[in-house]
Write a protein that holds these residues in place. Structure first.
Motif, mmCIF file in Angstrom:
data_model
loop_
_atom_site.group_PDB
_atom_site.id
_atom_site.type_symbol
_atom_site.label_atom_id
_atom_site.label_comp_id
_atom_site.label_asym_id
_atom_site.label_seq_id
_atom_site.Cartn_x
_atom_site.Cartn_y
_atom_site.Cartn_z
ATOM 1 N N GLU A 66 93.978 5.047 13.553
ATOM 2 C CA GLU A 66 93.914 5.392 14.974
ATOM 3 C C GLU A 66 95.238 5.220 15.703
ATOM 4 O OE1 GLU A 66 90.353 3.644 16.587
ATOM 5 O OE2 GLU A 66 89.198 4.503 14.949
ATOM 6 N N LEU A 113 95.627 12.260 15.854
ATOM 7 C CA LEU A 113 94.681 12.794 14.875
ATOM 8 C C LEU A 113 94.082 14.126 15.315
ATOM 9 C CD1 LEU A 113 92.744 9.497 14.111
ATOM 10 C CD2 LEU A 113 94.541 10.548 12.714
ATOM 11 N N ARG A 169 89.347 12.647 14.043
ATOM 12 C CA ARG A 169 89.108 11.652 15.096
ATOM 13 C C ARG A 169 87.655 11.609 15.563
ATOM 14 N NH1 ARG A 169 92.028 13.928 19.315
ATOM 15 N NH2 ARG A 169 90.084 14.927 19.892
ATOM 16 N N ASP A 170 87.074 12.771 15.824
ATOM 17 C CA ASP A 170 85.772 12.835 16.492
ATOM 18 C C ASP A 170 84.582 12.928 15.555
ATOM 19 O OD1 ASP A 170 87.308 12.854 18.816
ATOM 20 O OD2 ASP A 170 87.211 15.043 19.014
#
Length: 137
Positions: free
Chosen positions: A113, A117, A122-123
């Protein structure tokens, strides 16, 4: 409505549990290695080819473990969505950035993180991996 780009992506780890993330030339976001299908390819064939071309990994289709099919905003194509078949694989080699890959980084989960990204990473994929690690997936 956004245009859809069909891709394959690999959650590539080494024996130490580090993740391989790549950044394409001229971009800032790190993402799972992978790419677009060539005509007639299955998802497994496409990922084996992409990992060979981009990172020098020599893998077999049966080494890929299916994770699922996921969608997210495209990192590098404004107004597009990626529709990705995702597989996991553990590799023995370090790999080398080639083709359109400018940078390959091996990172521990707690380091990911700190990078910029791609939305799929990331999601979608990090929350999935975290949920599996805590047994809530």
């Amino acid at each position: 409505m956004s245009a859809v780009i069909r891709i394959v992506a690999g959650i590539v780890t080494d024996r130490a549990g580090r993740f391989a993330l790549v950044r394409k030339r001229g971009t800032v976001a790190f993402m799972q290695p992978g790419g677009k299908f060539e005509p007639g390819e299955t998802a497994r064939q496409a990922l084996v080819r992409e990992l060979r071309e981009e990172l020098g990994f020599e893998l077999r289709e049966d080494e890929l473990v299916p994770v699922g099919r996921f969608a997210a905003h495209a990192a590098n194509e404004v107004g597009h969505t990626v529709d990705a078949d995702v597989f996991e694989i553990v590799v023995e080699a370090e790999g080398v950035a080639a083709a359109e890959i400018e940078e390959l980084r091996w990172v521990a989960r707690d380091e990911i993180e700190s990078l910029v990204l791609a939305p799929l990473t990331r999601d979608v994929l990090l929350p999935l991996l975290d949920a599996r690690a805590t047994g809530s997936a």
